[in-house]
Motif scaffolding. Structure first.
Motif, PDB file in Angstrom:
ATOM      1  N   PHE A  19       0.881  -1.280  -0.074  1.00  0.00           N
ATOM      2  CA  PHE A  19      -0.099   0.012   0.073  1.00  0.00           C
ATOM      3  C   PHE A  19       1.013   1.257  -0.140  1.00  0.00           C
ATOM      4  CE2 PHE A  19      -2.586   2.817   2.420  1.00  0.00           C
ATOM      5  CZ  PHE A  19      -3.372   3.409   1.879  1.00  0.00           C
ATOM      6  N   ASP A  21       0.984   4.174   0.711  1.00  0.00           N
ATOM      7  CA  ASP A  21       0.739   5.118   1.772  1.00  0.00           C
ATOM      8  C   ASP A  21       0.596   4.595   3.046  1.00  0.00           C
ATOM      9  OD1 ASP A  21      -0.280   7.672   2.977  1.00  0.00           O
ATOM     10  OD2 ASP A  21      -2.014   7.693   1.627  1.00  0.00           O
ATOM     11  N   ARG A  22       0.168   5.454   4.199  1.00  0.00           N
ATOM     12  CA  ARG A  22       0.198   4.838   5.735  1.00  0.00           C
ATOM     13  C   ARG A  22      -0.947   4.494   5.990  1.00  0.00           C
ATOM     14  NH1 ARG A  22       4.403   8.160   4.542  1.00  0.00           N
ATOM     15  NH2 ARG A  22       6.439   7.877   5.353  1.00  0.00           N
ATOM     16  N   PHE A  23      -1.062   3.461   6.728  1.00  0.00           N
ATOM     17  CA  PHE A  23      -2.419   3.112   7.296  1.00  0.00           C
ATOM     18  C   PHE A  23      -3.191   4.093   8.070  1.00  0.00           C
ATOM     19  CE2 PHE A  23      -0.842  -1.555   7.039  1.00  0.00           C
ATOM     20  CZ  PHE A  23      -1.181  -1.877   5.997  1.00  0.00           C
ATOM     21  N   HIS A  26      -5.708   6.532   6.804  1.00  0.00           N
ATOM     22  CA  HIS A  26      -6.944   5.994   6.423  1.00  0.00           C
ATOM     23  C   HIS A  26      -7.615   5.288   7.491  1.00  0.00           C
ATOM     24  CE1 HIS A  26      -5.766   6.596   2.136  1.00  0.00           C
ATOM     25  NE2 HIS A  26      -4.467   6.548   2.622  1.00  0.00           N
ATOM     26  N   PHE A  39      -7.893  -0.655   0.784  1.00  0.00           N
ATOM     27  CA  PHE A  39      -6.583   0.061   0.201  1.00  0.00           C
ATOM     28  C   PHE A  39      -6.303  -0.399  -1.247  1.00  0.00           C
ATOM     29  CE2 PHE A  39      -6.233  -1.282   4.975  1.00  0.00           C
ATOM     30  CZ  PHE A  39      -6.113   0.168   5.269  1.00  0.00           C
ATOM     31  N   VAL A  41      -3.870  -1.304  -3.868  1.00  0.00           N
ATOM     32  CA  VAL A  41      -2.564  -1.760  -3.804  1.00  0.00           C
ATOM     33  C   VAL A  41      -2.252  -2.042  -5.192  1.00  0.00           C
ATOM     34  CG1 VAL A  41      -2.536  -2.807  -1.594  1.00  0.00           C
ATOM     35  CG2 VAL A  41      -3.874  -3.885  -3.191  1.00  0.00           C
ATOM     36  N   THR A 108       1.271  -4.249   3.307  1.00  0.00           N
ATOM     37  CA  THR A 108       2.432  -3.767   3.948  1.00  0.00           C
ATOM     38  C   THR A 108       2.263  -2.384   3.565  1.00  0.00           C
ATOM     39  OG1 THR A 108       3.800  -5.669   4.138  1.00  0.00           O
ATOM     40  CG2 THR A 108       4.872  -3.643   4.551  1.00  0.00           C
ATOM     41  N   ASP A 109       2.257  -1.408   4.627  1.00  0.00           N
ATOM     42  CA  ASP A 109       2.477   0.176   4.114  1.00  0.00           C
ATOM     43  C   ASP A 109       3.758   0.694   4.086  1.00  0.00           C
ATOM     44  OD1 ASP A 109       2.897   0.668   6.709  1.00  0.00           O
ATOM     45  OD2 ASP A 109       1.224   1.639   7.381  1.00  0.00           O
ATOM     46  N   LEU A 110       3.794   2.013   3.931  1.00  0.00           N
ATOM     47  CA  LEU A 110       5.257   2.565   3.735  1.00  0.00           C
ATOM     48  C   LEU A 110       5.904   2.829   5.106  1.00  0.00           C
ATOM     49  CD1 LEU A 110       4.438   5.803   1.314  1.00  0.00           C
ATOM     50  CD2 LEU A 110       5.248   3.486   0.874  1.00  0.00           C
ATOM     51  N   GLN A 114       2.075  -3.819   8.901  1.00  0.00           N
ATOM     52  CA  GLN A 114       1.286  -4.937   8.163  1.00  0.00           C
ATOM     53  C   GLN A 114      -0.089  -5.386   8.725  1.00  0.00           C
ATOM     54  OE1 GLN A 114       4.007  -8.253   8.248  1.00  0.00           O
ATOM     55  NE2 GLN A 114       4.840  -7.721   6.202  1.00  0.00           N
TER      56      GLN A 114
END
Length: 318
Positions: A19, A21-23, A26, A39, A41, A108-110, A114
């Protein structure tokens, strides 16, 4: 000639999504009770995984003869073909046509956070896969798997007088304190990471030095900080091997265990076994995916000798 090593544990397909971006941007904390989020992806890949598959892969790189003891489902075909191409024995794998092979779906985000969904599928029948005495295994490992499978395989290794590694990992919460102590008493060595070590203490009500009295060696891995080796009433910190790059930690613990098992099969002491494990983990983290790194036995031993400045006279293939 290479040594046969029985590898009990999960076989799984890992679907990994990134992903961009960062969770936290959102997921609104004040709205968590009505969570409904999607998300986007754009990056997705499917990897061969599972602890048994990952450990067997590392052992094969090092010239060992791993025999996987596991259960898989109706979708096992591509994985079985890969094992054949790698020269990894699959006669210990039992198939269940009415089940799917275990699957992990990981986003997984930036920030490397996870979100994982895991479907155990055929893994829940792992106790149906058996360890055969005719294999002549010189070492074994009980890695994360179905609850009953882990217990049965520990007992079987003990009955067959095959020394083995107890590696409960993500399966540790499935076992009671009494069951964990029993598995430790059957094994020659237990390996956990620092988080699992704390959970092991909580579950059993025993401190690490007390738990170490149940095995020849207790190893607590601590990522980049190295590993603590409890052995002969002492605790030694063995530093990690600096990686050439930090790309993906998935499967690093399994690579470590492959190095540990290979070294013990060749007659190394516990210290050098941890050191070879650290070499393997360092190489794995520099590559994306749990089974995409490449390192020969001679290359691994050369790095061990260079970094730790030890002779490692045991480090020669028969």
């Amino acid at each position: 000639m290479s040594f046969p090593i029985a590898v009990c544990g999960s076989m799984a397909y890992d679907t990994i999504m990134v992903f961009p971006d960062r969770f936290r941007n959102h997921i609104l904390p004040e709205q968590i009770h009505i969570l409904n989020v999607a998300f986007h992806v754009p990056e997705l890949r499917r990897e061969f995984g599972g602890c048994a598959g990952n450990i067997a892969y590392g052992l094969r790189l090092l010239g060992m003869d791993p025999i996987i003891v596991a259960t898989m489902g109706q979708d096992a075909g591509p994985y079985l073909e890969r094992l054949r191409q790698l020269g990894i024995r699959d006669e210990g794998i039992r198939l269940f046509a009415e089940e799917m092979t275990a699957q992990a779906y990981i986003i997984t985000d930036l920030d490397d956070n996870q979100i994982t969904a895991f479907h155990p599928g055929a893994m829940l029948r792992s106790h149906a896969a058996s360890i055969e005495p005719g294999w002549g295994a010189v070492w074994g490992i009980v890695a994360p798997d179905g609850r009953e499978g882990m217990l049965v395989h520990c007992e079987t290794f003990h009955e067959l007088a095959v020394p083995f590694v107890f590696d409960p990992g993500q399966g540790l919460p499935l076992l009671t304190g009494a069951e964990l102590v029993r598995c430790l008493e059957l094994a020659q060595v237990a390996v956990v990471n620092d988080y699992e070590a704390k959970l092991l203490e909580e579950r059993t009500g025993l401190r690490l030095p007390q738990l170490a009295e149940r095995v020849e060696a207790l190893i607590v891995t601590r990522g980049g900080e190295g590993a603590d080796l409890f052995c002969d009433g002492r605790c030694e910190r063995i530093e990690a091997v600096p990686p050439r790059a930090v790309v993906d930690p998935t499967g690093c613990g399994d690579a470590f265990r492959a190095g540990l098992l290979c070294a013990k099969a060749l007659g190394a002491d516990w210290g050098d076994a941890v050191r070879l494990g650290s070499v393997m983990g360092s190489e794995k983290i520099a590559v994306s995916g749990a089974q995409n790194y490449a390192l020969t036995f001679s290359e691994a031993v050369a790095r061990l000798r260079t970094h730790y400045r030890v002779g490692a006279a045991w480090a020669k293939m028969p």
